[in-house]
Design an enzyme around this catalytic site. Structure first.
Site, PDB file in Angstrom:
ATOM      1  CE  LYS A  22      -4.156  -1.543  -9.055  1.00 52.48           C
ATOM      2  NZ  LYS A  22      -3.004  -1.932  -8.217  1.00 52.48           N
ATOM      3  CG  ASN A  23      -5.424  -2.109  -4.914  1.00 53.67           C
ATOM      4  OD1 ASN A  23      -4.730  -2.391  -5.897  1.00 53.67           O
ATOM      5  ND2 ASN A  23      -5.402  -0.915  -4.340  1.00 53.67           N
ATOM      6  NE  ARG A  93       6.161  -1.134  -4.571  1.00 55.82           N
ATOM      7  CZ  ARG A  93       7.334  -1.370  -4.007  1.00 55.82           C
ATOM      8  NH1 ARG A  93       8.426  -1.312  -4.722  1.00 55.82           N
ATOM      9  NH2 ARG A  93       7.418  -1.665  -2.735  1.00 55.82           N
ATOM     10  CB  CYS A 117       7.685   2.633  -7.134  1.00 52.51           C
ATOM     11  SG  CYS A 117       6.408   3.028  -5.961  1.00 52.51           S
ATOM     12  NE  ARG A 122       4.054   1.056  -2.642  1.00 56.87           N
ATOM     13  CZ  ARG A 122       3.172   0.992  -3.631  1.00 56.87           C
ATOM     14  NH1 ARG A 122       3.233   1.815  -4.625  1.00 56.87           N
ATOM     15  NH2 ARG A 122       2.224   0.092  -3.634  1.00 56.87           N
ATOM     16  CB  ILE A 124       8.670  -5.438   2.302  1.00 52.46           C
ATOM     17  CG1 ILE A 124      10.158  -5.752   2.115  1.00 52.46           C
ATOM     18  CG2 ILE A 124       8.005  -5.127   0.987  1.00 52.46           C
ATOM     19  CD1 ILE A 124      10.391  -7.114   1.470  1.00 52.46           C
ATOM     20  CG  ASP A 125       9.648  -1.804   7.641  1.00 53.27           C
ATOM     21  OD1 ASP A 125       8.984  -1.506   6.625  1.00 53.27           O
ATOM     22  OD2 ASP A 125       9.590  -1.163   8.700  1.00 53.27           O
ATOM     23  CG  LEU A 126       5.519  -2.324   8.846  1.00 55.32           C
ATOM     24  CD1 LEU A 126       4.359  -1.387   8.536  1.00 55.32           C
ATOM     25  CD2 LEU A 126       5.806  -2.346  10.354  1.00 55.32           C
ATOM     26  CG  ASP A 305      -4.726   3.913  -4.476  1.00 56.80           C
ATOM     27  OD1 ASP A 305      -3.567   4.358  -4.372  1.00 56.80           O
ATOM     28  OD2 ASP A 305      -4.986   2.688  -4.379  1.00 56.80           O
ATOM     29  NE  ARG A 397       0.710  -1.460 -12.428  1.00 59.99           N
ATOM     30  CZ  ARG A 397       0.727  -0.664 -11.358  1.00 59.99           C
ATOM     31  NH1 ARG A 397       1.260   0.521 -11.416  1.00 59.99           N
ATOM     32  NH2 ARG A 397       0.235  -1.071 -10.216  1.00 59.99           N
TER      33      ARG A 397
HETATM   34  C1  UD1 Z   1      -1.906  -0.873  -1.209  1.00 62.40           C
HETATM   35  C2  UD1 Z   1      -2.556  -0.660  -2.552  1.00 62.40           C
HETATM   36  C3  UD1 Z   1      -2.287   0.755  -3.073  1.00 62.40           C
HETATM   37  C4  UD1 Z   1      -2.707   1.779  -2.017  1.00 62.40           C
HETATM   38  C5  UD1 Z   1      -2.053   1.467  -0.670  1.00 62.40           C
HETATM   39  C6  UD1 Z   1      -2.516   2.373   0.436  1.00 62.40           C
HETATM   40  C7  UD1 Z   1      -2.487  -2.858  -3.567  1.00 62.40           C
HETATM   41  C8  UD1 Z   1      -1.953  -3.717  -4.649  1.00 62.40           C
HETATM   42  N1  UD1 Z   1      -2.019  -1.611  -3.506  1.00 62.40           N
HETATM   43  O1  UD1 Z   1      -0.496  -0.773  -1.409  1.00 62.40           O
HETATM   44  O2  UD1 Z   1      -3.044   0.938  -4.265  1.00 62.40           O
HETATM   45  O3  UD1 Z   1      -2.288   3.058  -2.447  1.00 62.40           O
HETATM   46  O4  UD1 Z   1      -2.367   0.110  -0.287  1.00 62.40           O
HETATM   47  O5  UD1 Z   1      -3.897   2.328   0.565  1.00 62.40           O
HETATM   48  O6  UD1 Z   1      -3.344  -3.251  -2.806  1.00 62.40           O
HETATM   49  N2  UD1 Z   1       5.136   0.628   4.566  1.00 62.40           N
HETATM   50  C9  UD1 Z   1       6.255   0.455   5.364  1.00 62.40           C
HETATM   51  N3  UD1 Z   1       6.663  -0.824   5.649  1.00 62.40           N
HETATM   52  C10 UD1 Z   1       6.002  -1.918   5.174  1.00 62.40           C
HETATM   53  C11 UD1 Z   1       4.858  -1.738   4.357  1.00 62.40           C
HETATM   54  C12 UD1 Z   1       4.439  -0.445   4.076  1.00 62.40           C
HETATM   55  O7  UD1 Z   1       6.864   1.417   5.805  1.00 62.40           O
HETATM   56  O8  UD1 Z   1       6.421  -3.052   5.457  1.00 62.40           O
HETATM   57  C13 UD1 Z   1       4.712   1.989   4.206  1.00 62.40           C
HETATM   58  C14 UD1 Z   1       4.817   2.230   2.702  1.00 62.40           C
HETATM   59  O9  UD1 Z   1       6.117   2.602   2.322  1.00 62.40           O
HETATM   60  C15 UD1 Z   1       3.798   3.325   2.486  1.00 62.40           C
HETATM   61  C16 UD1 Z   1       2.714   3.019   3.532  1.00 62.40           C
HETATM   62  O10 UD1 Z   1       3.323   2.135   4.477  1.00 62.40           O
HETATM   63  O11 UD1 Z   1       4.360   4.575   2.746  1.00 62.40           O
HETATM   64  C17 UD1 Z   1       1.469   2.371   2.962  1.00 62.40           C
HETATM   65  O12 UD1 Z   1       1.789   1.166   2.342  1.00 62.40           O
HETATM   66  P1  UD1 Z   1       0.812  -0.083   2.286  1.00 62.40           P
HETATM   67  O13 UD1 Z   1      -0.442   0.185   3.058  1.00 62.40           O
HETATM   68  O14 UD1 Z   1       1.580  -1.296   2.591  1.00 62.40           O
HETATM   69  O15 UD1 Z   1       0.427  -0.076   0.745  1.00 62.40           O
HETATM   70  P2  UD1 Z   1       0.513  -1.284  -0.271  1.00 62.40           P
HETATM   71  O16 UD1 Z   1      -0.055  -2.510   0.352  1.00 62.40           O
HETATM   72  O17 UD1 Z   1       1.856  -1.333  -0.887  1.00 62.40           O
END
Ligand code: UD1
Length: 419
Positions: A22-23, A93, A117, A122, A124-126, A305, A397
């Site tokens: 899925k990912n 998301r 969530c 979650r 998206i600043d990065l 996960d 999902r």
């Molecule tokens: C992806 C996976 C999810 C998995 C996660 C971690 C998909 C669709 N989902 O989610 O199943 O659990 O990786 O392996 O691929 N963060 C920030 N700022 C940012 C982005 C992330 O602070 O801009 C934080 C998030 O809040 C979270 C952590 O980083 O606490 C990990 O997030 P991230 O690695 O981005 O996970 P996703 O890509 O959302």
């Protein structure tokens, strides 16, 4: 809403074939926005999230067809639209990963800002910091995030945390940028490497995915490609834990054992017997397991996960186990549901202390997220009396043919349709 009723089952016997990840597939579909020719994606799991991403691409003007049971053919838009609709974006998301490709291909993108969530904020600043470094002007207003750029220019980006989504989004934005982009401290998850391989097949120049530095040399145009989605390591891990907990002898087929090292190591530590073949793993278990400690980490560490599924395992194992969650700040919602089944779990900040050896009882419980739903099914395999799992739209999902695959191993599971 549908429910799943699961009765005590086991030992589990037989084979289960793992679907595409899925990912990975969601990002490959997003990446097809960048293509100027047809993309054929094979080994696609038939999941709700895939259907949502397909609807998003269609809303952007692209054509998405199921050309075989597990094959999607995606045709570029004649005129690419740049605002994925709110009602689709808020369903998933992961739709944020359309932003990088839209910025690269069209120079603009506007999406509903993803909210928090159940498992955490979650942010998206990065993602946005990376886009800004490539020359994108970012505006956040009226609940939307918008990016505009005359042209994207390569840059060096250091990620404070190896976010999977941010690395993927920046990588997709950078493939058509002028010059070289370097991402330092990127995520190393196998799904990200699958995405880099797909981008390279389209004609991109991405090197170093899966290592500490990713180097992207911008190209002018991308074509099309045929690509098969890599196997889902989390789906594989879920069936491996199910076999360990319920006991039995299960061959988990079509996996990449290299991606399962942390899961295999933890299952062996708990007393399950694992045999690793080229593309399969075999789990043998008496169902009598020892407690283990778990700490979730970015890949190649133990995956967040798989945390909930291992909580089910430790709940019935011998002794005390501690689970430390370092990726998401609030990913213990399932502990309350396990407690309803008789598990003894104390959550303290980022850790859960699980007193093993509980005799679980069937109860009415709810899936609080996708993996938590699967974990409750695992707990139900050894619970006395039927367990009814609600809110299973989470499971739909992300697990392809979930009931069919479990039934194939001997699990007593029934879907009850409801309004
Ligand atoms: C992806 C996976 C999810 C998995 C996660 C971690 C998909 C669709 N989902 O989610 O199943 O659990 O990786 O392996 O691929 N963060 C920030 N700022 C940012 C982005 C992330 O602070 O801009 C934080 C998030 O809040 C979270 C952590 O980083 O606490 C990990 O997030 P991230 O690695 O981005 O996970 P996703 O890509 O959302």
């Amino acid at each position: 809403m549908d429910k799943l009723v699961v009765r005590k089952s086991g030992p589990l016997m037989g084979e289960v074939v793992i679907s595409g990840a899925k990912n990975s597939v969601l990002k490959l579909m997003a990446a097809s926005i960048l293509a100027n020719d047809v993309c054929v994606i094979e080994n696609v799991p038939n999941l709700q999230d895939v259907r949502v991403m397909a609807e998003i691409l269609v809303a952007l003007g692209m054509k998405v067809e199921w050309t075989k049971r597990n094959e999607l053919t995606i045709t570029p838009a004649e005129e690419l639209l740049t605002e994925p609709p709110y009602d689709l974006v808020q369903k998933m998301r992961a739709s944020i990963v359309t932003m990088g490709p839209l910025l690269a291909k069209a120079g603009k993108a506007r999406l509903a800002q993803p909210g928090g969530c159940a498992i955490g904020e979650r942010k998206i600043d990065l993602h946005l910091k990376g886009f800004a470094a490539l020359g994108v002007e970012i505006k956040q207003s009226h609940g939307c995030v918008e990016g505009i750029a005359d042209k994207l220019v390569g840059s060096t980006i250091y990620l404070d945390f190896p976010s999977v989504g941010a690395t993927e989004n920046i990588m997709m934005a950078a493939v058509l940028a002028e010059g070289v982009t370097i991402i330092e401290n990127p995520a190393k998850e196998p799904e990200l490497t699958d995405l880099a391989n797909f981008l390279n097949k389209l004609g991109a120049n991405v090197k170093g995915a899966g290592t500490d530095t990713i180097r992207i040399k911008g190209v002018e145009r991308l074509g099309g490609a045929v690509h098969s989605v890599l196997p889902d390591r989390i789906e594989a891990g879920t069936y491996m834990v199910a076999a360990a907990v319920a006991g039995g002898d299960v061959l988990v087929r079509n996996v990449m054992p290299n991606h399962l090292k942390a899961i295999v190591a933890k299952l062996q530590e708990s007393g399950a017997e694992i045999e690793v073949f080229d593309e399969d793993v075999r789990v043998k278990s008496t169902g009598k397991l020892n407690s283990i400690d778990i700490k979730t980490l970015p890949f190649p560490g133990f995956p967040t996960d798989m945390q909930a599924q291992f909580m089910a395992l430790i709940s019935v194992a011998e002794g005390v186990g501690t689970i430390t969650e370092t990726i998401f700040e609030n990913r213990f919602m399932h502990a309350t549901e396990f407690s309803l089944m008789g598990a003894d779990i104390k959550v303290e900040g980022h850790s859960a202390i699980v007193q093993g050896g509980s005799s679980l009882e069937g109860a009415n419980v709810k899936a609080t997220d996708l993996r938590a739903g699967a974990a409750l099914v695992i707990a139900a395999l050894v619970a006395d009396g039927p367990t009814t799992i609600h809110n299973i739209y989470h499971i739909d999902r992300g697990y392809d043919l979930f009931e069919e695959k479990l039934k194939g191993l001997g699990v007593d599971i029934t879907r009850v349709s409801g309004k």
